[in-house]
Scaffold this active site. Structure first.
Site, PDB file in Angstrom:
ATOM      1  N   ASP A  55       0.839  -1.201   0.000  1.00 46.79           N
ATOM      2  CA  ASP A  55       0.000   0.000   0.000  1.00 46.79           C
ATOM      3  C   ASP A  55       0.871   1.248   0.000  1.00 46.79           C
ATOM      4  OD1 ASP A  55      -1.974  -1.795   0.203  1.00 46.79           O
ATOM      5  OD2 ASP A  55      -2.777  -1.099   2.129  1.00 46.79           O
ATOM      6  N   TYR A  58       2.132   1.962  -3.370  1.00 47.04           N
ATOM      7  CA  TYR A  58       1.022   2.463  -4.175  1.00 47.04           C
ATOM      8  C   TYR A  58       0.776   3.945  -3.869  1.00 47.04           C
ATOM      9  CZ  TYR A  58      -3.593   2.803  -6.306  1.00 47.04           C
ATOM     10  OH  TYR A  58      -4.644   3.191  -7.082  1.00 47.04           O
ATOM     11  N   GLU A 136     -38.352  10.222  27.430  1.00 48.79           N
ATOM     12  CA  GLU A 136     -36.885  10.334  27.450  1.00 48.79           C
ATOM     13  C   GLU A 136     -36.434  11.336  26.397  1.00 48.79           C
ATOM     14  OE1 GLU A 136     -34.968   6.599  26.581  1.00 48.79           O
ATOM     15  OE2 GLU A 136     -36.172   6.265  24.801  1.00 48.79           O
ATOM     16  N   LYS A 138     -34.904  13.051  23.032  1.00 48.01           N
ATOM     17  CA  LYS A 138     -34.798  12.672  21.623  1.00 48.01           C
ATOM     18  C   LYS A 138     -33.346  12.925  21.227  1.00 48.01           C
ATOM     19  CE  LYS A 138     -37.050  13.327  17.153  1.00 48.01           C
ATOM     20  NZ  LYS A 138     -35.876  13.129  16.330  1.00 48.01           N
ATOM     21  N   ASP A 140     -30.037  13.374  19.195  1.00 49.12           N
ATOM     22  CA  ASP A 140     -29.803  13.909  17.859  1.00 49.12           C
ATOM     23  C   ASP A 140     -28.616  13.199  17.221  1.00 49.12           C
ATOM     24  OD1 ASP A 140     -30.192  15.411  15.660  1.00 49.12           O
ATOM     25  OD2 ASP A 140     -29.421  17.280  16.498  1.00 49.12           O
ATOM     26  N   TYR A 249     -33.119   2.317  22.730  1.00 50.69           N
ATOM     27  CA  TYR A 249     -34.428   2.812  23.157  1.00 50.69           C
ATOM     28  C   TYR A 249     -35.635   2.070  22.574  1.00 50.69           C
ATOM     29  CZ  TYR A 249     -33.696   5.570  18.862  1.00 50.69           C
ATOM     30  OH  TYR A 249     -33.414   5.973  17.588  1.00 50.69           O
ATOM     31  N   LYS A 343     -40.005  18.861  19.759  1.00 49.14           N
ATOM     32  CA  LYS A 343     -38.628  19.324  19.561  1.00 49.14           C
ATOM     33  C   LYS A 343     -38.410  20.715  20.150  1.00 49.14           C
ATOM     34  CE  LYS A 343     -37.595  17.870  15.029  1.00 49.14           C
ATOM     35  NZ  LYS A 343     -36.453  17.686  14.139  1.00 49.14           N
ATOM     36  N   CYS A 437       0.384  34.950   2.593  1.00 48.62           N
ATOM     37  CA  CYS A 437       0.274  34.724   4.036  1.00 48.62           C
ATOM     38  C   CYS A 437       0.262  36.083   4.742  1.00 48.62           C
ATOM     39  CB  CYS A 437       1.470  33.894   4.500  1.00 48.62           C
ATOM     40  SG  CYS A 437       1.627  33.822   6.289  1.00 48.62           S
ATOM     41  N   CYS A 440       3.893  36.268   6.961  1.00 52.30           N
ATOM     42  CA  CYS A 440       5.245  36.373   6.378  1.00 52.30           C
ATOM     43  C   CYS A 440       5.198  36.840   4.927  1.00 52.30           C
ATOM     44  CB  CYS A 440       5.982  35.041   6.496  1.00 52.30           C
ATOM     45  SG  CYS A 440       5.308  33.773   5.408  1.00 52.30           S
ATOM     46  N   CYS A 455       0.225  28.613   3.716  1.00 50.03           N
ATOM     47  CA  CYS A 455       1.424  29.416   3.545  1.00 50.03           C
ATOM     48  C   CYS A 455       2.522  28.468   3.071  1.00 50.03           C
ATOM     49  CB  CYS A 455       1.809  30.051   4.875  1.00 50.03           C
ATOM     50  SG  CYS A 455       3.414  30.835   4.809  1.00 50.03           S
ATOM     51  N   CYS A 460       7.715  29.974   8.160  1.00 49.89           N
ATOM     52  CA  CYS A 460       6.808  31.081   8.498  1.00 49.89           C
ATOM     53  C   CYS A 460       6.721  31.217  10.017  1.00 49.89           C
ATOM     54  CB  CYS A 460       5.414  30.818   7.923  1.00 49.89           C
ATOM     55  SG  CYS A 460       4.191  32.021   8.465  1.00 49.89           S
TER      56      CYS A 460
HETATM   57  S1  IVH Z   1     -38.323   5.592  19.833  1.00 50.42           S
HETATM   58  C1  IVH Z   1     -40.323   5.623  15.781  1.00 50.42           C
HETATM   59  N1  IVH Z   1     -36.774   7.057  21.251  1.00 50.42           N
HETATM   60  O1  IVH Z   1     -36.151   9.867  16.282  1.00 50.42           O
HETATM   61  C2  IVH Z   1     -40.057   4.438  16.565  1.00 50.42           C
HETATM   62  N2  IVH Z   1     -36.679   7.344  18.905  1.00 50.42           N
HETATM   63  O2  IVH Z   1     -37.792  11.202  14.226  1.00 50.42           O
HETATM   64  C3  IVH Z   1     -39.770   4.704  17.968  1.00 50.42           C
HETATM   65  N3  IVH Z   1     -35.018   9.035  18.192  1.00 50.42           N
HETATM   66  O3  IVH Z   1     -36.043   7.394  13.859  1.00 50.42           O
HETATM   67  C4  IVH Z   1     -38.522   5.383  18.159  1.00 50.42           C
HETATM   68  N4  IVH Z   1     -34.319   9.546  20.186  1.00 50.42           N
HETATM   69  O4  IVH Z   1     -34.030   7.632  15.334  1.00 50.42           O
HETATM   70  C5  IVH Z   1     -37.164   6.770  20.018  1.00 50.42           C
HETATM   71  N5  IVH Z   1     -35.445   8.274  22.701  1.00 50.42           N
HETATM   72  C6  IVH Z   1     -35.824   7.979  21.459  1.00 50.42           C
HETATM   73  C7  IVH Z   1     -35.272   8.616  20.338  1.00 50.42           C
HETATM   74  C8  IVH Z   1     -35.732   8.284  19.061  1.00 50.42           C
HETATM   75  C9  IVH Z   1     -34.183   9.785  18.909  1.00 50.42           C
HETATM   76  C10 IVH Z   1     -35.103   9.101  16.738  1.00 50.42           C
HETATM   77  C11 IVH Z   1     -35.236   7.781  16.042  1.00 50.42           C
HETATM   78  C12 IVH Z   1     -36.341   7.962  15.063  1.00 50.42           C
HETATM   79  C13 IVH Z   1     -36.433   9.440  14.979  1.00 50.42           C
HETATM   80  C14 IVH Z   1     -37.780   9.872  14.546  1.00 50.42           C
END
Ligand code: IVH
Length: 693
Positions: A55, A58, A136, A138, A140, A249, A343, A437, A440, A455, A460
């Site tokens: 590799d 290459y 719980e 959500k 991200d 979850y 949200k 730059c 310098c 640069c 520098c």
């Molecule tokens: S439960 C839909 N729990 O949100 C089936 N989902 O916008 C039940 N997500 O695709 C899902 N946190 O990826 C559940 N505490 C949580 C979550 C969660 C994030 C996401 C999940 C889903 C998306 C929907």
């Protein structure tokens, strides 16, 4: 190792700084030959599985090709392997159908909708009795399904379009907090599809972007993108080098186990070693709610701690707790009737760009930074935001004088989201990063395979100063009394020009500096002296080798065990370091084969820098396992920790279901009891020693 002669020939290496001017026809002939050679080797490697060169070889050929093409515009590149790297190397992920569709959630930005949700659930179930909800955050990140057969991890799929996902099994295996085997006392379920979210914690995201930026790799806009980009990698080595985490979850299909409720499901997950969200600094992040009001108050409670969490969330998810009721409720379109999400609105603000400054980093990269009228976003004042590079500026067409929307990416880094064009001043011009730059005044150029202008002057002052600042920094040599400002002064006063010069600093030199009294000079010298006793990993990181961040440096140190072994490594040995990519190993080789770098390391060692073996891995016997040590042991606590780490284990600070083993000495106290209730295995010191024998 010396390079094979055919590589030396094709590199056209310049000995003693001299090149014989090549005529264009020779260049074209070399270019054509190289293209052909690379096509042949790519075919041998990717299609026939019988490579003839390493590799490394290459990559050297490839580099030469890139170099020629960036230097000579007249070359025909349309058929060059440089134009389709990805096409040759990358294969799409395998696809696989989900046994049960992975649904999406109905969501809104209004907590009022949680009240409506409760009404709708009751209406559908034709009941007025209070419903129990499991609430719980959500997360991200990106949704993932992990399939366990008889308790053993067998496959992992992304959500894909909900019906068919991508097979990311190999990558998911590298995520540390996902068990490869479930911790089950009795018979494991024949099938268990665990669903959850893959995340990157905010601090890991910041570190990754810092690393990407230093190495002129693309930065990620937010932790979610970083997690997705890291998981959907064709090279599991790259995934392994990023810190990803998982929270479970939900379930997909399952057989041989039952769950009465969402709550019971997560409890079982946790007992089996699957990570679930619990609490953060005493705040419980999930709750059972019995009324619409409680749903709304959960939304607000979580909102108030949202920015303190180590990971990003974008709202809360509310699910009917009983799985039987979930079944009754069923689904509508692509979302379940039994769950919803509320949200949080993103936190943004408007301000004006006063100027765009150009900073020069330790790799010579010119980074544009927007200087803005200070504005408060999420309780924090923002006045500067990196604009990364020219592509980013051009894409968003950001100009001086523009009014822009700003937010904090990953809740931390200020980011210019967009320009409000209607407020653009009449006289404005697109912003271009200069070709010079700013420090310098040497020419600044964008290398062929990068998006960052650099640069071109290796000497520098900005590059050297930034490299020296990196050398002394906390995670590198940790000279805690030598701050950035002092490094600048040392450089400007010609006291320090390269790392080893720090160790030659004399009391008289420092006392001659403005505003340096006896006491502070003593402290500075002491902190330099203390830094001499370091680890190999820190040293390698401190040297600022491109593509080698803190984690990479530790891996290199652990792999070679001593500086001598590292310095004499062959390209093959370097490319065999686990979790170090090709770019990293090439860069390490370039470093150790440069006599100037070797000489600097010699100087450092002669001046008394020593490396203890603390970060040297002896074995992988405890890899993926976590430990907590309690009670009186035959060895000191530190020694026990050291031993665990030497064998690849991790130390945790409290007993939780995530803990693999509690090592208990005499008088273990409450931890042993807690481990017992959580089903965490306890070991005596002797049993522990058996593990690493
Ligand atoms: S439960 C839909 N729990 O949100 C089936 N989902 O916008 C039940 N997500 O695709 C899902 N946190 O990826 C559940 N505490 C949580 C979550 C969660 C994030 C996401 C999940 C889903 C998306 C929907």
């Amino acid at each position: 190792m010396t390079l094979p002669s055919f590589i030396i020939a094709s590199l056209g290496i310049t000995l003693f700084g001299m090149t014989s001017p090549k005529i264009n026809s020779e260049i074209i002939a070399e270019h054509e030959a190289l293209k052909e050679q690379l096509r042949r080797h790519a075919d041998l490697y990717y299609n026939q599985d019988k490579p003839e060169i390493s590799d490394f070889e290459y990559d050297q050929l490839f580099k030469r090709l890139l170099d020629l093409e960036s230097r000579y515009q007249f070359l025909e590149i349309s058929d060059s392997p440089t134009q389709k790297v990805a096409g040759v190397a990358l294969e799409k992920f395998q696809k696989a159908a989900h046994r049960k569709p992975m649904l999406s959630l109905a969501n809104s930005y209004s907590p009022q909708d949680l009240i409506d949700f409760d009404l709708k659930v009751k209406r559908f179930l034709k009941t007025e009795v209070a419903i129990e909800y499991f609430c719980e955050p959500k997360f991200d990140g990106l949704a993932l399904e992990i399939i366990y057969r008889n308790g053993v991890f067998t496959q992992a799929l992304t959500r894909g379009d909900g019906l068919v996902g991508e097979d990311v099994t190999q990558n998911v295996k590298t995520i540390q907090n996902i068990p490869l085997k479930l911790k089950l006392a009795g018979k494991p379920p024949e099938l268990l599809e665990v669903r959850g979210e893959v995340l990157m914690f905010k601090k890991d995201f910041l570190e990754l972007n810092e690393f990407q930026l230093e190495n002129s790799e693309a930065v990620f806009a937010n932790p979610r993108n970083a997690a997705a980009g890291s998981l959907r990698q064709l090279d599991p080595k790259i995934t392994a080098s990023r810190v990803l985490r998982f929270f479970s979850y939900a379930v997909g299909d399952f057989d041989g186990v039952t769950f009465a409720s969402q709550e019971e499901m997560e409890k079982k997950f946790s007992e089996w070693g699957l990570p679930v969200v619990e609490s953060h600094r005493g705040v419980t992040l999930k709750k059972i709610a019995g009324s619409a009001e409680e749903l709304v108050s959960f939304f607000s409670e979580i909102e108030s701690v949202r920015h303190q969490l180590p990971f990003e969330i974008d709202g809360v998810v509310v699910k009917v707790n009983s799985l039987r009721l979930q079944e009754d409720l069923g689904m509508i379109a692509r979302s379940p009737r039994w769950a919803t999400a509320a949200k949080y609105a993103p936190q943004q603000a408007q301000t004006q760009i006063a100027s765009i400054e150009i900073q020069v980093g330790r790799t010579g990269a010119l980074t544009p930074v927007a200087v803005m009228n200070p504005v408060t976003v999420g309780g924090v004042s923002i006045s500067h935001a990196t604009l990364h590079n020219q592509d980013e500026i051009s894409k968003k067409d950001i100009r001086i004088g523009d009014t822009v929307v700003v937010q904090r990416a990953g809740d931390v880094i200020p980011e210019v989201v967009s320009v409000i064009l209607s407020l653009r001043p009449q006289k404005s011009a697109p912003f271009l990063i200069p070709d010079q730059c700013p420090i310098c005044f040497s020419k600044a150029e964008t290398p062929a395979d990068e998006s960052v202008k650099r640069c071109s002057n290796l000497e520098c002052p900005a590059v050297i100063k930034e490299s020296l600042k990196h050398f002394v920094s906390k995670r590198a040599m940790n000279m805690d009394k030598v701050g950035d400002r002092l490094v600048e002064i040392f450089y400007d006063q010609k006291l320090v020009r390269r790392p080893s010069d720090f160790f030659r600093l004399k009391r008289v030199d420092l006392l001659a500096l403005e505003r340096q009294g006896e006491k502070s000079v003593d402290n500075i010298l002491k902190s330099i002296e203390n830094s001499k006793k370091t680890t190999l990993g820190r040293m390698i990181f401190a040297l600022g080798i491109r593509y080698i961040g803190e984690g990479g440096a530790k891996k290199v140190a652990a792999h070679f065990g001593s500086i001598a072994n590292f310095l004499k490594a062959t390209p093959e040995q370097l490319s065999a370091i686990p979790q170090i990519g090709d770019k990293g190993s090439l860069s390490l080789y370039a470093f150790i084969s440069d006599p100037k770098c070797q000489a600097e390391i010699d100087r450092l060692m002669q001046l008394g820098v020593t490396f203890d073996q603390q970060d040297i891995r002896i074995s992988d016997k405890l890899l993926g396992k976590s430990f907590l040590v309690t009670g009186a042991l035959p060895v000191k606590r530190d020694e026990a920790h050291h031993l665990i780490e030497q064998h690849g284990g991790k130390i945790l600070s409290s007993v939780s279901s995530k803990l693999s083993y509690l090592v208990a000495g005499e008088d273990p106290g409450s931890k042993l009891e807690k481990a017992g209730t959580l089903g965490v295995q306890s070991l005596s010191w002797l049993e522990f020693l058996e593990l690493i024998k």
